[in-house]
Design an enzyme around this catalytic site. Structure first.
Site, PDB file in Angstrom:
ATOM      1  CE  LYS A 125      -1.855   2.941   2.698  1.00 15.59           C
ATOM      2  NZ  LYS A 125      -1.841   4.121   1.824  1.00 15.59           N
ATOM      3  N   GLY A 182       2.253   4.067  13.522  1.00 12.57           N
ATOM      4  CA  GLY A 182       2.906   2.826  13.968  1.00 12.57           C
ATOM      5  C   GLY A 182       2.243   2.271  15.223  1.00 12.57           C
ATOM      6  CD  GLU A 205      12.629   0.295   9.817  1.00  7.07           C
ATOM      7  OE1 GLU A 205      13.298   1.176  10.362  1.00  7.07           O
ATOM      8  OE2 GLU A 205      12.925  -0.915   9.848  1.00  7.07           O
ATOM      9  CB  CYS A 256      12.801   8.853   8.661  1.00  2.40           C
ATOM     10  SG  CYS A 256      13.983   7.902   7.696  1.00  2.40           S
ATOM     11  CD  GLU A 307       9.393  12.750  11.954  1.00  3.43           C
ATOM     12  OE1 GLU A 307       8.250  12.280  12.131  1.00  3.43           O
ATOM     13  OE2 GLU A 307      10.293  12.116  11.390  1.00  3.43           O
TER      14      GLU A 307
HETATM   15  P1  NAD Z   1       2.025   8.321   7.903  1.00  4.27           P
HETATM   16  O1  NAD Z   1       2.242   7.543   9.137  1.00  4.27           O
HETATM   17  O2  NAD Z   1       1.014   9.388   7.913  1.00  4.27           O
HETATM   18  O3  NAD Z   1       1.642   7.353   6.691  1.00  4.27           O
HETATM   19  C1  NAD Z   1       2.450   6.265   6.320  1.00  4.27           C
HETATM   20  C2  NAD Z   1       1.596   5.242   5.613  1.00  4.27           C
HETATM   21  O4  NAD Z   1       0.654   4.726   6.545  1.00  4.27           O
HETATM   22  C3  NAD Z   1       0.796   5.794   4.442  1.00  4.27           C
HETATM   23  O5  NAD Z   1       0.763   4.848   3.405  1.00  4.27           O
HETATM   24  C4  NAD Z   1      -0.586   5.978   5.039  1.00  4.27           C
HETATM   25  O6  NAD Z   1      -1.634   5.924   4.111  1.00  4.27           O
HETATM   26  C5  NAD Z   1      -0.646   4.791   6.002  1.00  4.27           C
HETATM   27  N1  NAD Z   1      -1.618   4.925   7.098  1.00  4.27           N
HETATM   28  C6  NAD Z   1      -2.031   6.058   7.708  1.00  4.27           C
HETATM   29  N2  NAD Z   1      -2.946   5.770   8.660  1.00  4.27           N
HETATM   30  C7  NAD Z   1      -3.120   4.425   8.647  1.00  4.27           C
HETATM   31  C8  NAD Z   1      -3.934   3.521   9.375  1.00  4.27           C
HETATM   32  N3  NAD Z   1      -4.771   3.933  10.331  1.00  4.27           N
HETATM   33  N4  NAD Z   1      -3.847   2.202   9.101  1.00  4.27           N
HETATM   34  C9  NAD Z   1      -2.992   1.744   8.149  1.00  4.27           C
HETATM   35  N5  NAD Z   1      -2.228   2.558   7.408  1.00  4.27           N
HETATM   36  C10 NAD Z   1      -2.267   3.887   7.653  1.00  4.27           C
HETATM   37  O7  NAD Z   1       3.463   8.896   7.494  1.00  4.27           O
HETATM   38  P2  NAD Z   1       3.835   9.791   6.252  1.00  4.27           P
HETATM   39  O8  NAD Z   1       3.343  11.179   6.488  1.00  4.27           O
HETATM   40  O9  NAD Z   1       3.453   9.107   4.994  1.00  4.27           O
HETATM   41  O10 NAD Z   1       5.432   9.761   6.321  1.00  4.27           O
HETATM   42  C11 NAD Z   1       6.170  10.557   7.171  1.00  4.27           C
HETATM   43  C12 NAD Z   1       6.607   9.774   8.396  1.00  4.27           C
HETATM   44  O11 NAD Z   1       7.324   8.613   7.990  1.00  4.27           O
HETATM   45  C13 NAD Z   1       7.584  10.557   9.260  1.00  4.27           C
HETATM   46  O12 NAD Z   1       7.234  10.392  10.610  1.00  4.27           O
HETATM   47  C14 NAD Z   1       8.930   9.900   8.961  1.00  4.27           C
HETATM   48  O13 NAD Z   1       9.881  10.031   9.985  1.00  4.27           O
HETATM   49  C15 NAD Z   1       8.521   8.486   8.758  1.00  4.27           C
HETATM   50  N6  NAD Z   1       9.545   7.771   7.994  1.00  4.27           N
HETATM   51  C16 NAD Z   1      10.330   6.861   8.678  1.00  4.27           C
HETATM   52  C17 NAD Z   1      11.348   6.177   8.002  1.00  4.27           C
HETATM   53  C18 NAD Z   1      12.218   5.170   8.716  1.00  4.27           C
HETATM   54  O14 NAD Z   1      12.889   4.387   8.039  1.00  4.27           O
HETATM   55  N7  NAD Z   1      12.254   5.141  10.036  1.00  4.27           N
HETATM   56  C19 NAD Z   1      11.555   6.406   6.631  1.00  4.27           C
HETATM   57  C20 NAD Z   1      10.732   7.329   5.982  1.00  4.27           C
HETATM   58  C21 NAD Z   1       9.730   7.998   6.679  1.00  4.27           C
END
Ligand code: NAD
Length: 504
Positions: A198, A256, A274, A309, A406
Protein backbone atom coordinates in the site's frame (compact mmCIF):
# COMPACT_ATOMS: atom_id res chain seq x y z
CA UNK A 1 18.25 -4.89 -22.32
CA UNK A 2 18.21 -1.51 -24.10
CA UNK A 3 18.47 1.58 -21.95
CA UNK A 4 16.82 4.81 -23.09
CA UNK A 5 19.09 7.80 -22.85
CA UNK A 6 18.98 9.55 -19.49
CA UNK A 7 17.51 13.09 -19.71
CA UNK A 8 20.09 15.69 -18.73
CA UNK A 9 18.63 19.17 -18.78
CA UNK A 10 15.54 20.83 -17.36
CA UNK A 11 14.09 20.87 -20.89
CA UNK A 12 14.73 17.11 -21.28
CA UNK A 13 12.93 16.36 -18.03
CA UNK A 14 10.05 18.69 -18.90
CA UNK A 15 9.66 16.91 -22.23
CA UNK A 16 9.64 13.48 -20.58
CA UNK A 17 7.14 14.71 -17.98
CA UNK A 18 4.85 16.03 -20.70
CA UNK A 19 4.93 12.75 -22.60
CA UNK A 20 4.38 10.72 -19.44
CA UNK A 21 1.40 12.69 -18.14
CA UNK A 22 -0.39 13.17 -21.46
CA UNK A 23 -2.71 10.57 -22.91
CA UNK A 24 -2.69 7.13 -21.33
CA UNK A 25 0.89 7.41 -20.03
CA UNK A 26 0.25 6.85 -16.34
CA UNK A 27 -1.03 3.66 -14.71
CA UNK A 28 -3.54 4.70 -12.05
CA UNK A 29 -5.40 1.46 -11.33
CA UNK A 30 -4.81 -1.04 -8.56
CA UNK A 31 -2.80 -4.16 -9.38
CA UNK A 32 -4.61 -7.23 -8.11
CA UNK A 33 -3.90 -10.83 -9.07
CA UNK A 34 -1.88 -9.93 -12.16
CA UNK A 35 -4.29 -7.36 -13.62
CA UNK A 36 -4.78 -3.61 -13.34
CA UNK A 37 -8.29 -2.83 -12.13
CA UNK A 38 -10.33 0.08 -10.79
CA UNK A 39 -11.20 0.07 -7.10
CA UNK A 40 -14.26 -2.09 -6.39
CA UNK A 41 -16.12 1.05 -5.29
CA UNK A 42 -15.15 2.90 -8.47
CA UNK A 43 -13.73 5.68 -6.27
CA UNK A 44 -10.55 7.55 -7.16
CA UNK A 45 -8.42 10.27 -5.55
CA UNK A 46 -6.33 13.03 -7.08
CA UNK A 47 -2.58 12.93 -7.28
CA UNK A 48 -1.36 16.55 -7.33
CA UNK A 49 2.05 17.86 -8.35
CA UNK A 50 3.00 20.05 -5.36
CA UNK A 51 5.46 22.09 -7.42
CA UNK A 52 2.71 23.34 -9.74
CA UNK A 53 -0.62 22.52 -8.09
CA UNK A 54 -1.65 20.62 -11.22
CA UNK A 55 -3.65 17.40 -10.99
CA UNK A 56 -1.45 14.64 -12.36
CA UNK A 57 -3.90 11.77 -12.29
CA UNK A 58 -6.94 10.25 -10.65
CA UNK A 59 -5.85 7.09 -8.87
CA UNK A 60 -7.95 4.09 -7.77
CA UNK A 61 -8.97 4.53 -4.14
CA UNK A 62 -8.99 1.01 -2.73
CA UNK A 63 -10.80 0.11 0.46
CA UNK A 64 -11.57 -2.94 2.59
CA UNK A 65 -13.31 -4.76 -0.26
CA UNK A 66 -10.19 -4.56 -2.45
CA UNK A 67 -8.00 -5.53 0.49
CA UNK A 68 -10.07 -8.69 1.07
CA UNK A 69 -9.78 -9.72 -2.55
CA UNK A 70 -6.03 -9.05 -2.70
CA UNK A 71 -5.41 -10.90 0.55
CA UNK A 72 -7.26 -13.99 -0.68
CA UNK A 73 -5.21 -13.99 -3.91
CA UNK A 74 -2.00 -13.48 -1.95
CA UNK A 75 -2.86 -16.42 0.30
CA UNK A 76 -3.75 -18.62 -2.67
CA UNK A 77 -0.48 -17.71 -4.36
CA UNK A 78 1.46 -18.52 -1.20
CA UNK A 79 -0.27 -21.85 -0.68
CA UNK A 80 0.12 -22.69 -4.38
CA UNK A 81 3.90 -22.55 -3.95
CA UNK A 82 4.84 -21.09 -7.36
CA UNK A 83 6.93 -18.53 -5.52
CA UNK A 84 7.05 -19.60 -1.89
CA UNK A 85 8.42 -23.05 -2.75
CA UNK A 86 10.35 -22.06 -5.86
CA UNK A 87 14.03 -23.01 -5.80
CA UNK A 88 15.96 -20.07 -4.30
CA UNK A 89 18.12 -19.68 -7.39
CA UNK A 90 15.02 -19.21 -9.54
CA UNK A 91 13.53 -16.63 -7.17
CA UNK A 92 16.85 -14.85 -7.33
CA UNK A 93 16.85 -14.74 -11.12
CA UNK A 94 13.33 -13.28 -11.23
CA UNK A 95 14.20 -10.50 -8.77
CA UNK A 96 17.41 -9.72 -10.65
CA UNK A 97 15.32 -9.44 -13.82
CA UNK A 98 13.04 -7.00 -12.01
CA UNK A 99 16.07 -4.95 -10.92
CA UNK A 100 17.27 -4.84 -14.55
CA UNK A 101 13.85 -3.64 -15.68
CA UNK A 102 13.93 -0.93 -13.02
CA UNK A 103 17.34 0.12 -14.28
CA UNK A 104 16.03 0.28 -17.84
CA UNK A 105 13.15 2.47 -16.65
CA UNK A 106 15.11 4.51 -14.13
CA UNK A 107 14.37 7.94 -15.58
CA UNK A 108 10.64 7.28 -15.66
CA UNK A 109 10.53 5.90 -12.11
CA UNK A 110 12.49 8.89 -10.78
CA UNK A 111 10.26 11.29 -12.65
CA UNK A 112 7.11 9.73 -11.22
CA UNK A 113 8.38 10.30 -7.67
CA UNK A 114 9.43 13.86 -8.48
CA UNK A 115 6.09 14.74 -10.05
CA UNK A 116 4.09 13.03 -7.32
CA UNK A 117 5.78 14.46 -4.23
CA UNK A 118 7.99 17.36 -5.29
CA UNK A 119 11.51 16.06 -4.63
CA UNK A 120 14.32 17.25 -6.91
CA UNK A 121 14.98 14.97 -9.85
CA UNK A 122 18.66 14.53 -8.98
CA UNK A 123 17.72 13.19 -5.60
CA UNK A 124 14.93 11.01 -7.04
CA UNK A 125 17.46 9.41 -9.38
CA UNK A 126 19.60 8.61 -6.34
CA UNK A 127 16.59 7.00 -4.67
CA UNK A 128 15.85 4.78 -7.65
CA UNK A 129 19.50 3.73 -7.74
CA UNK A 130 19.12 2.78 -4.07
CA UNK A 131 15.92 0.85 -4.79
CA UNK A 132 17.59 -1.12 -7.59
CA UNK A 133 20.60 -1.86 -5.40
CA UNK A 134 18.27 -3.14 -2.70
CA UNK A 135 16.51 -5.56 -5.07
CA UNK A 136 19.88 -6.82 -6.32
CA UNK A 137 21.33 -7.25 -2.85
CA UNK A 138 18.29 -9.11 -1.51
CA UNK A 139 18.10 -11.28 -4.63
CA UNK A 140 21.75 -12.22 -4.22
CA UNK A 141 21.17 -13.17 -0.58
CA UNK A 142 18.49 -15.72 -1.45
CA UNK A 143 20.70 -18.65 -2.40
CA UNK A 144 23.40 -17.90 0.12
CA UNK A 145 21.43 -18.57 3.25
CA UNK A 146 21.72 -21.92 4.96
CA UNK A 147 19.61 -23.51 7.64
CA UNK A 148 21.20 -25.16 10.67
CA UNK A 149 21.90 -28.64 11.91
CA UNK A 150 21.78 -28.62 15.70
CA UNK A 151 24.51 -30.42 17.68
CA UNK A 152 22.78 -33.58 18.88
CA UNK A 153 23.64 -37.22 19.48
CA UNK A 154 23.65 -39.82 16.68
CA UNK A 155 20.10 -40.90 17.47
CA UNK A 156 18.75 -37.55 16.28
CA UNK A 157 18.91 -35.25 13.30
CA UNK A 158 17.79 -31.79 14.38
CA UNK A 159 17.26 -29.13 11.72
CA UNK A 160 16.45 -25.45 11.99
CA UNK A 161 14.68 -24.44 8.78
CA UNK A 162 13.91 -20.91 7.62
CA UNK A 163 10.50 -20.52 6.03
CA UNK A 164 8.62 -17.55 4.62
CA UNK A 165 5.89 -16.03 6.78
CA UNK A 166 3.01 -16.06 4.29
CA UNK A 167 1.23 -12.82 3.37
CA UNK A 168 3.14 -9.61 4.06
CA UNK A 169 1.43 -6.21 3.84
CA UNK A 170 3.86 -3.33 3.30
CA UNK A 171 2.58 0.14 4.12
CA UNK A 172 4.95 2.92 3.08
CA UNK A 173 5.22 6.72 3.20
CA UNK A 174 5.70 9.36 0.52
CA UNK A 175 9.11 10.87 1.25
CA UNK A 176 11.19 8.28 -0.64
CA UNK A 177 8.31 6.51 -2.40
CA UNK A 178 10.09 3.82 -4.40
CA UNK A 179 13.13 3.45 -2.18
CA UNK A 180 11.06 2.80 0.96
CA UNK A 181 8.99 0.39 -1.13
CA UNK A 182 12.10 -1.52 -2.19
CA UNK A 183 13.43 -1.70 1.37
CA UNK A 184 10.22 -3.53 2.36
CA UNK A 185 9.20 -5.43 -0.74
CA UNK A 186 12.57 -6.78 -1.91
CA UNK A 187 13.46 -8.77 1.24
CA UNK A 188 9.87 -9.92 1.75
CA UNK A 189 9.70 -11.29 -1.80
CA UNK A 190 13.21 -12.68 -1.56
CA UNK A 191 12.19 -14.71 1.49
CA UNK A 192 9.34 -16.26 -0.52
CA UNK A 193 6.33 -14.35 0.79
CA UNK A 194 3.34 -12.96 -1.08
CA UNK A 195 3.42 -9.18 -0.75
CA UNK A 196 0.66 -6.58 -0.85
CA UNK A 197 1.97 -3.03 -1.10
CA UNK A 198 0.00 0.00 0.00
CA UNK A 199 1.81 3.11 -1.18
CA UNK A 200 1.10 6.49 0.37
CA UNK A 201 -1.95 8.26 -1.04
CA UNK A 202 0.46 11.17 -1.65
CA UNK A 203 2.80 9.20 -3.94
CA UNK A 204 1.21 6.10 -5.52
CA UNK A 205 2.49 6.37 -9.10
CA UNK A 206 5.92 4.74 -8.96
CA UNK A 207 4.51 1.75 -7.03
CA UNK A 208 2.02 1.11 -9.81
CA UNK A 209 4.79 1.32 -12.39
CA UNK A 210 6.78 -1.17 -10.31
CA UNK A 211 3.81 -3.54 -10.47
CA UNK A 212 3.91 -3.48 -14.27
CA UNK A 213 7.65 -4.20 -14.19
CA UNK A 214 7.15 -7.06 -11.72
CA UNK A 215 4.65 -8.60 -14.10
CA UNK A 216 7.10 -8.22 -16.96
CA UNK A 217 9.84 -9.79 -14.83
CA UNK A 218 7.65 -12.87 -14.38
CA UNK A 219 6.59 -12.79 -10.75
CA UNK A 220 3.79 -15.36 -10.49
CA UNK A 221 0.16 -14.25 -10.22
CA UNK A 222 -0.87 -12.90 -6.82
CA UNK A 223 2.67 -12.78 -5.41
CA UNK A 224 3.00 -9.01 -5.66
CA UNK A 225 -0.05 -6.71 -5.60
CA UNK A 226 -0.44 -2.95 -5.19
CA UNK A 227 -3.41 -1.27 -3.54
CA UNK A 228 -3.36 2.54 -3.72
CA UNK A 229 -5.66 4.30 -1.27
CA UNK A 230 -5.90 5.91 2.13
CA UNK A 231 -4.54 4.70 5.43
CA UNK A 232 -7.84 4.69 7.29
CA UNK A 233 -9.52 2.61 4.57
CA UNK A 234 -7.34 0.09 2.74
CA UNK A 235 -4.35 0.44 5.10
CA UNK A 236 -6.47 -0.25 8.15
CA UNK A 237 -8.18 -3.19 6.45
CA UNK A 238 -4.85 -4.83 5.71
CA UNK A 239 -3.66 -4.20 9.25
CA UNK A 240 -6.78 -5.77 10.73
CA UNK A 241 -6.88 -8.71 8.33
CA UNK A 242 -6.83 -12.17 9.90
CA UNK A 243 -5.02 -13.47 6.81
CA UNK A 244 -2.09 -11.06 6.79
CA UNK A 245 0.87 -12.58 8.64
CA UNK A 246 3.16 -9.58 8.81
CA UNK A 247 2.84 -5.81 8.59
CA UNK A 248 5.96 -4.02 7.44
CA UNK A 249 5.47 -0.32 8.00
CA UNK A 250 7.42 2.86 7.40
CA UNK A 251 5.73 6.06 8.49
CA UNK A 252 4.88 8.16 11.52
CA UNK A 253 5.14 6.97 15.10
CA UNK A 254 1.45 7.78 15.67
CA UNK A 255 0.33 5.42 12.90
CA UNK A 256 2.91 2.83 13.97
CA UNK A 257 1.27 2.70 17.38
CA UNK A 258 -2.13 2.19 15.77
CA UNK A 259 -0.82 -0.69 13.69
CA UNK A 260 0.39 -2.49 16.81
CA UNK A 261 -3.11 -2.14 18.23
CA UNK A 262 -4.66 -3.52 15.03
CA UNK A 263 -2.34 -6.52 15.24
CA UNK A 264 -3.44 -7.11 18.83
CA UNK A 265 -7.11 -6.78 17.88
CA UNK A 266 -6.75 -9.26 15.02
CA UNK A 267 -4.31 -12.15 14.62
CA UNK A 268 -1.12 -11.06 16.41
CA UNK A 269 0.59 -10.58 13.07
CA UNK A 270 4.23 -9.54 13.22
CA UNK A 271 4.59 -5.75 13.06
CA UNK A 272 7.86 -4.21 11.92
CA UNK A 273 7.96 -0.46 12.35
CA UNK A 274 10.27 2.18 10.89
CA UNK A 275 8.95 5.41 12.36
CA UNK A 276 9.83 9.04 12.98
CA UNK A 277 12.91 10.76 14.30
CA UNK A 278 14.38 13.95 15.70
CA UNK A 279 17.99 13.10 15.10
CA UNK A 280 20.83 14.87 16.92
CA UNK A 281 24.00 15.88 15.11
CA UNK A 282 26.82 16.57 17.61
CA UNK A 283 29.64 18.89 16.63
CA UNK A 284 32.63 19.05 18.99
CA UNK A 285 35.09 21.93 18.94
CA UNK A 286 37.97 19.60 17.99
CA UNK A 287 36.47 18.65 14.63
CA UNK A 288 38.51 19.48 11.55
CA UNK A 289 37.48 21.87 8.79
CA UNK A 290 34.44 23.71 10.12
CA UNK A 291 33.36 24.74 6.60
CA UNK A 292 33.08 21.14 5.49
CA UNK A 293 31.29 20.02 8.64
CA UNK A 294 28.86 22.96 8.38
CA UNK A 295 28.02 22.04 4.81
CA UNK A 296 27.30 18.45 5.86
CA UNK A 297 25.22 19.66 8.81
CA UNK A 298 23.13 21.80 6.43
CA UNK A 299 22.70 18.93 3.96
CA UNK A 300 21.73 16.63 6.83
CA UNK A 301 18.60 18.69 7.40
CA UNK A 302 17.85 20.30 4.03
CA UNK A 303 18.24 17.24 1.80
CA UNK A 304 14.84 16.21 0.38
CA UNK A 305 13.34 19.48 1.83
CA UNK A 306 13.87 18.10 5.32
CA UNK A 307 11.27 15.41 4.59
CA UNK A 308 13.63 12.68 5.78
CA UNK A 309 13.15 10.34 8.72
CA UNK A 310 16.83 10.62 9.66
CA UNK A 311 17.06 14.37 9.03
CA UNK A 312 19.72 15.86 11.32
CA UNK A 313 17.13 18.25 12.68
CA UNK A 314 18.81 18.93 16.06
CA UNK A 315 22.26 20.40 15.66
CA UNK A 316 24.18 20.28 18.94
CA UNK A 317 27.28 22.50 18.83
CA UNK A 318 29.97 23.00 21.44
CA UNK A 319 29.51 26.56 22.66
CA UNK A 320 33.14 27.60 22.10
CA UNK A 321 32.64 27.35 18.29
CA UNK A 322 28.89 27.85 18.13
CA UNK A 323 28.68 31.38 16.66
CA UNK A 324 31.35 30.73 14.06
CA UNK A 325 29.77 27.40 13.17
CA UNK A 326 26.23 28.73 12.79
CA UNK A 327 27.49 31.46 10.46
CA UNK A 328 28.92 28.73 8.26
CA UNK A 329 25.75 26.63 8.39
CA UNK A 330 23.68 29.67 7.39
CA UNK A 331 26.07 30.38 4.51
CA UNK A 332 25.80 26.76 3.34
CA UNK A 333 22.00 26.88 3.64
CA UNK A 334 21.95 29.95 1.36
CA UNK A 335 23.24 27.73 -1.46
CA UNK A 336 20.48 25.14 -0.95
CA UNK A 337 17.41 27.18 -1.92
CA UNK A 338 14.42 25.32 -3.34
CA UNK A 339 13.92 25.31 -7.09
CA UNK A 340 11.98 23.59 -9.85
CA UNK A 341 12.14 19.87 -8.98
CA UNK A 342 12.63 19.06 -12.67
CA UNK A 343 15.82 21.12 -12.79
CA UNK A 344 18.79 18.79 -12.21
CA UNK A 345 20.54 21.68 -10.41
CA UNK A 346 17.85 22.04 -7.70
CA UNK A 347 18.94 20.90 -4.25
CA UNK A 348 15.50 21.24 -2.63
CA UNK A 349 12.04 20.86 -4.17
CA UNK A 350 8.46 21.47 -3.02
CA UNK A 351 6.79 20.34 0.20
CA UNK A 352 4.62 17.29 -0.50
CA UNK A 353 1.20 18.93 -0.04
CA UNK A 354 -0.65 21.85 1.51
CA UNK A 355 -1.11 20.08 4.84
CA UNK A 356 2.63 19.50 5.24
CA UNK A 357 3.40 23.03 4.02
CA UNK A 358 1.03 24.51 6.63
CA UNK A 359 2.39 22.24 9.34
CA UNK A 360 5.99 23.30 8.75
CA UNK A 361 5.07 27.00 8.70
CA UNK A 362 3.17 26.53 11.95
CA UNK A 363 6.31 25.05 13.59
CA UNK A 364 8.31 28.04 12.35
CA UNK A 365 5.74 30.39 13.89
CA UNK A 366 5.88 28.50 17.18
CA UNK A 367 9.69 28.59 17.18
CA UNK A 368 9.62 32.39 16.99
CA UNK A 369 6.83 32.59 19.58
CA UNK A 370 8.76 30.34 22.00
CA UNK A 371 11.84 32.55 21.80
CA UNK A 372 14.25 30.74 19.45
CA UNK A 373 16.41 33.08 17.31
CA UNK A 374 15.65 32.86 13.59
CA UNK A 375 18.94 32.94 11.68
CA UNK A 376 17.78 32.00 8.16
CA UNK A 377 14.60 31.45 6.14
CA UNK A 378 11.36 31.51 8.09
CA UNK A 379 8.72 32.24 5.48
CA UNK A 380 7.25 30.44 2.47
CA UNK A 381 8.27 31.48 -1.03
CA UNK A 382 5.61 33.14 -3.17
CA UNK A 383 3.56 30.58 -5.14
CA UNK A 384 2.77 28.79 -7.32
CA UNK A 385 4.13 25.68 -5.66
CA UNK A 386 4.70 24.80 -2.03
CA UNK A 387 8.27 25.94 -1.38
CA UNK A 388 9.88 26.71 1.99
CA UNK A 389 13.52 27.88 2.13
CA UNK A 390 16.14 26.45 4.50
CA UNK A 391 15.27 27.76 7.96
CA UNK A 392 17.70 27.90 10.88
CA UNK A 393 16.87 28.60 14.53
CA UNK A 394 19.50 29.11 17.23
CA UNK A 395 19.03 29.07 21.00
CA UNK A 396 16.63 26.14 20.87
CA UNK A 397 15.79 24.13 24.00
CA UNK A 398 14.18 20.71 24.44
CA UNK A 399 11.11 22.42 25.90
CA UNK A 400 10.34 24.15 22.60
CA UNK A 401 8.17 22.38 20.02
CA UNK A 402 10.86 22.87 17.36
CA UNK A 403 13.40 21.24 19.67
CA UNK A 404 11.26 18.23 20.48
CA UNK A 405 8.81 17.32 17.72
CA UNK A 406 9.46 15.88 14.29
CA UNK A 407 8.76 18.73 11.86
CA UNK A 408 9.54 16.86 8.64
CA UNK A 409 10.52 20.03 6.82
CA UNK A 410 13.57 22.26 6.20
CA UNK A 411 13.88 23.58 9.75
CA UNK A 412 17.10 23.23 11.72
CA UNK A 413 17.13 23.66 15.51
CA UNK A 414 20.53 24.56 17.00
CA UNK A 415 21.37 23.82 20.64
CA UNK A 416 24.60 24.70 22.46
CA UNK A 417 26.53 22.52 24.93
CA UNK A 418 29.64 22.92 27.09
CA UNK A 419 30.61 19.35 28.00
CA UNK A 420 30.51 15.89 26.46
CA UNK A 421 28.19 14.82 29.27
CA UNK A 422 25.73 17.58 28.42
CA UNK A 423 25.93 16.77 24.70
CA UNK A 424 25.00 13.12 25.31
CA UNK A 425 22.20 14.09 27.69
CA UNK A 426 20.72 16.53 25.15
CA UNK A 427 21.09 14.01 22.30
CA UNK A 428 19.26 11.29 24.20
CA UNK A 429 16.55 13.62 25.48
CA UNK A 430 14.01 12.52 22.86
CA UNK A 431 11.31 9.90 22.48
CA UNK A 432 13.00 9.00 19.18
CA UNK A 433 16.20 7.06 18.49
CA UNK A 434 16.64 6.73 14.75
CA UNK A 435 19.98 8.32 13.85
CA UNK A 436 22.71 10.44 15.37
CA UNK A 437 25.80 12.16 13.99
CA UNK A 438 29.07 12.87 15.71
CA UNK A 439 31.91 15.11 14.48
CA UNK A 440 35.25 14.95 16.31
CA UNK A 441 38.88 13.97 15.76
CA UNK A 442 39.24 12.31 19.15
CA UNK A 443 38.83 8.54 18.72
CA UNK A 444 38.38 7.96 22.44
CA UNK A 445 35.57 10.48 22.56
CA UNK A 446 34.05 9.08 19.37
CA UNK A 447 33.77 5.58 20.85
CA UNK A 448 32.65 6.83 24.30
CA UNK A 449 29.87 8.94 22.83
CA UNK A 450 28.87 6.43 20.13
CA UNK A 451 28.21 3.77 22.74
CA UNK A 452 26.11 6.10 24.82
CA UNK A 453 23.90 7.45 22.03
CA UNK A 454 20.43 5.90 22.03
CA UNK A 455 20.14 5.47 18.30
CA UNK A 456 19.71 2.79 15.66
CA UNK A 457 22.59 4.24 13.66
CA UNK A 458 25.46 6.59 14.37
CA UNK A 459 27.28 8.49 11.64
CA UNK A 460 30.84 9.45 12.59
CA UNK A 461 32.33 12.36 10.64
CA UNK A 462 29.63 12.01 7.99
CA UNK A 463 25.86 12.10 7.77
CA UNK A 464 23.64 9.34 6.35
CA UNK A 465 26.47 7.15 5.12
CA UNK A 466 25.72 3.50 4.50
CA UNK A 467 24.95 0.96 1.81
CA UNK A 468 22.94 -2.23 1.37
CA UNK A 469 25.21 -4.14 3.74
CA UNK A 470 24.10 -2.08 6.75
CA UNK A 471 20.84 -2.55 8.63
CA UNK A 472 18.67 0.57 8.91
CA UNK A 473 16.20 1.17 11.74
CA UNK A 474 15.63 2.76 15.09
CA UNK A 475 15.22 2.28 18.81
CA UNK A 476 12.71 3.82 21.24
CA UNK A 477 9.68 5.28 19.42
CA UNK A 478 11.51 5.28 16.10
CA UNK A 479 10.47 1.66 15.75
CA UNK A 480 11.65 -1.92 15.97
CA UNK A 481 12.27 -3.05 12.40
CA UNK A 482 15.46 -3.27 10.36
CA UNK A 483 15.49 -2.54 6.64
CA UNK A 484 18.36 -3.45 4.28
CA UNK A 485 21.16 -6.01 4.74
CA UNK A 486 20.66 -9.75 5.33
CA UNK A 487 19.05 -8.86 8.67
CA UNK A 488 15.96 -7.55 6.87
CA UNK A 489 15.69 -10.79 4.91
CA UNK A 490 15.63 -12.71 8.21
CA UNK A 491 12.71 -10.57 9.43
CA UNK A 492 10.48 -11.95 6.70
CA UNK A 493 11.05 -15.57 7.59
CA UNK A 494 10.34 -17.77 10.57
CA UNK A 495 12.23 -20.67 12.12
CA UNK A 496 10.92 -24.22 12.04
CA UNK A 497 12.61 -26.71 14.35
CA UNK A 498 12.62 -30.30 13.12
CA UNK A 499 13.66 -33.07 15.55
CA UNK A 500 14.06 -36.38 13.76
CA UNK A 501 14.47 -39.57 15.77
CA UNK A 502 16.81 -41.97 13.95
CA UNK A 503 17.29 -45.69 14.32
CA UNK A 504 20.84 -46.26 15.48
P1 NAD B 1 2.02 8.32 7.90
O1 NAD B 1 2.24 7.54 9.14
O2 NAD B 1 1.01 9.39 7.91
O3 NAD B 1 1.64 7.35 6.69
C1 NAD B 1 2.45 6.27 6.32
C2 NAD B 1 1.60 5.24 5.61
O4 NAD B 1 0.65 4.73 6.55
C3 NAD B 1 0.80 5.79 4.44
O5 NAD B 1 0.76 4.85 3.41
C4 NAD B 1 -0.59 5.98 5.04
O6 NAD B 1 -1.63 5.92 4.11
C5 NAD B 1 -0.65 4.79 6.00
N1 NAD B 1 -1.62 4.93 7.10
C6 NAD B 1 -2.03 6.06 7.71
N2 NAD B 1 -2.95 5.77 8.66
C7 NAD B 1 -3.12 4.43 8.65
C8 NAD B 1 -3.93 3.52 9.38
N3 NAD B 1 -4.77 3.93 10.33
N4 NAD B 1 -3.85 2.20 9.10
C9 NAD B 1 -2.99 1.74 8.15
N5 NAD B 1 -2.23 2.56 7.41
C10 NAD B 1 -2.27 3.89 7.65
O7 NAD B 1 3.46 8.90 7.49
P2 NAD B 1 3.83 9.79 6.25
O8 NAD B 1 3.34 11.18 6.49
O9 NAD B 1 3.45 9.11 4.99
O10 NAD B 1 5.43 9.76 6.32
C11 NAD B 1 6.17 10.56 7.17
C12 NAD B 1 6.61 9.77 8.40
O11 NAD B 1 7.32 8.61 7.99
C13 NAD B 1 7.58 10.56 9.26
O12 NAD B 1 7.23 10.39 10.61
C14 NAD B 1 8.93 9.90 8.96
O13 NAD B 1 9.88 10.03 9.99
C15 NAD B 1 8.52 8.49 8.76
N6 NAD B 1 9.55 7.77 7.99
C16 NAD B 1 10.33 6.86 8.68
C17 NAD B 1 11.35 6.18 8.00
C18 NAD B 1 12.22 5.17 8.72
O14 NAD B 1 12.89 4.39 8.04
N7 NAD B 1 12.25 5.14 10.04
C19 NAD B 1 11.55 6.41 6.63
C20 NAD B 1 10.73 7.33 5.98
C21 NAD B 1 9.73 8.00 6.68
Amino acid sequence: MSRPEMPKTLADWQALAASLTSGAGLETRAYINDVFVDAASGEAFESINPATGEVLARVASCDAADADVAVSHARAAFDGGDWSRLAPGKRKRTLLRLADLMEANKAELALLDTLDMGKPIASALGDIGGAIACFRYQAECIDKRYGEVAPTGEETLALVLREPLGVVASIVPWNFPLMMTAWKVAPALAAGNSVILKPSEKSPLSALRLAALAKEAGLPRGVFQVLPGFGHTVGKALALSMEVDCLAFTGSTAVGKQLMQYAGESNLKRVYLECGGKSPNLVFADCKDLDRVARHAAEAIFHNQGEVCIAGSRLLVENSIREAFIDRVVAAAETMQPGDPLDPASFMGAMVDETQHRRVLEFIRRGQEEGARLRAGGRALEGPGLFIPPTVFDGVTAEMAIGREEIFGPVLSVFGFDTEEEAVRLANDSVYGLAAGLWSQDIDRIMRVTRRLQSGQVFVNNWAGGDQTMPFGGVKQSGNGRDKSHHSLEEYSTLKSVWMALAT
